[in-house]
Write an enzyme that holds these catalytic residues in place. Structure first.
Site, PDB file in Angstrom:
ATOM      1  NE  ARG A 241      -4.269  -1.178  -0.180  1.00 19.10           N
ATOM      2  CZ  ARG A 241      -4.355  -2.206  -1.032  1.00 19.10           C
ATOM      3  NH1 ARG A 241      -3.327  -2.555  -1.793  1.00 19.10           N
ATOM      4  NH2 ARG A 241      -5.475  -2.888  -1.139  1.00 19.10           N
ATOM      5  CD  GLU A 270      -2.754   3.162  -5.710  1.00 18.17           C
ATOM      6  OE1 GLU A 270      -3.762   2.585  -6.155  1.00 18.17           O
ATOM      7  OE2 GLU A 270      -1.807   2.575  -5.186  1.00 18.17           O
ATOM      8  CG  HIS A 288      -2.843  -0.876  -7.180  1.00 19.60           C
ATOM      9  ND1 HIS A 288      -3.353  -0.186  -6.115  1.00 19.60           N
ATOM     10  CD2 HIS A 288      -2.796  -2.182  -6.775  1.00 19.60           C
ATOM     11  CE1 HIS A 288      -3.619  -1.023  -5.116  1.00 19.60           C
ATOM     12  NE2 HIS A 288      -3.292  -2.243  -5.495  1.00 19.60           N
TER      13      HIS A 288
END
Ligand code: DGY
Length: 322
Positions: A241, A270, A288
């Site tokens: 993360r 993000e 991601h």
């Protein structure tokens, strides 16, 4: 619940959308894949019995205030630091996630980042595509050797252990790790050495790969002081993360040569990625993609469905987190 109103917040892979439509004919799919945003999520929680969000849906406490119709939140993903779990519990909503099925895909992504960062693969590809490659020469774009180097893992859960196994068996890398849990399950990582602190791992490792959950006490576990503890020749890999790393401290460390490079799949805010990172050559950046294979994303959807069906049958969902 006979014919629950179900809202799916993003587009899912076709095989699992097909399954959803077959079992729940009135399911509301998100065919154009536009994020619902705060208002759309709030509307869903007020009008649907079941909401199936993803890791990119931000669900802070205020979304769970007031009268909600939703009783089941089946998150499509293993991490759920995007959801305020205390608020979910207060609202009496059941929350599930999808652990296990994305372990290998995510570990593969971590190794991709590690190898790409060490061997300057992104930089090399950019040079070639720009037409700037002038041919082989002994000193061209030399990277760092991976085989036999020490891998440091922060968080030896399923994914951390899968990365450790790849590094150990595939690249002969000794593994050191830190995990906040008192005991970690035996994940089949032979010879991995447990160290007492994050800093000991950072000091010892040539490559550091992060595998703890985001949010809470893990925010900025890697900041300026920790980066300064790493070897100047070391690389940081983050496929967990974004908020685990203070990304401006990382920018500074990459600029100053405090560490040699980094490979990132996740970011603090993000989909925003700091311009400074995008302009640097010694960092590999992926959008991601950790679990992004059709097989894994389909398995994730099936696990959401398994959780949902257990809930609807009055059984405990297999991956209940709250
Ligand atoms: C997860 O499931 O938490 C991942 O970040 C999505 O791939």
């Amino acid at each position: 619940m006979k014919d629950p109103v179900i809202v799916v917040t993003r587009k899912w892979p076709e095989p699992v959308e097909h399954e959803l439509r077959r079992r729940f004919p009135s399911v509301q799919l998100n065919q154009d894949d536009t994020p619902l945003g705060r208002d759309g999520l709030s509307h869903a929680l007020q009008h649907a019995d079941v909401v199936l969000p993803t890791v990119s849906d931000h669900m802070p406490a205020e979304l769970f205030e007031g009268r909600l119709r939703t009783r089941f939140l089946g998150s499509y993903g293993v991490g759920y630091s995007n959801i305020d779990v205390d608020a979910v519990v207060r609202a009496g909503v059941v929350l599930t996630n999808t652990p296990g099925v994305l372990t290998d895909a995510t570990a593969d992504t971590a190794m991709t980042l590690l190898l790409m960062a060490a061997r300057r693969a992104g930089e090399g590809e950019r040079q070639l595509r720009a037409g700037a490659w002038e041919g082989w020469r002994p000193t061209h774009m030399m990277g760092a050797e991976v085989t036999g180097k020490t891998l440091g893992i922060l968080g030896l859960g399923r994914i951390g252990a899968a990365v450790a196994r790849r590094a150990h068996f595939g690249f002969g890398m000794p593994v050191v790790y830190y995990d906040a849990a008192e005991t970690v399950p035996d994940h089949g990582v032979p010879g991995a050495t447990r160290l007492d602190t994050v800093n000991e791992v950072l000091e010892a490792a040539d490559f550091v790969s992060l595998h703890m959950p985001g949010g809470g006490g893990n925010r900025h576990v890697i900041g300026a002081a920790q980066l300064a503890t790493m070897k100047p020749s070391a690389f940081l890999v983050n496929s967990a993360r974004g908020d685990i790393v203070d990304q401006y401290a990382l920018v500074d460390a990459l600029r100053r040569g405090t560490i040699a490079g980094a490979g990132l799949d996740v970011y603090e805010d993000e989909p925003a990625v700091p311009r400074e990172l995008r302009e640097m050559e010694n960092v590999v950046l992926l959008p991601h993609l950790g679990s992004a294979t059709l097989q894994t994303r389909t398995a994730m959807g099936r696990l959401v469905l398994e959780n949902l069906e257990a809930f609807l049958d009055g059984r405990r969902p297999p991956c209940r987190v709250a």
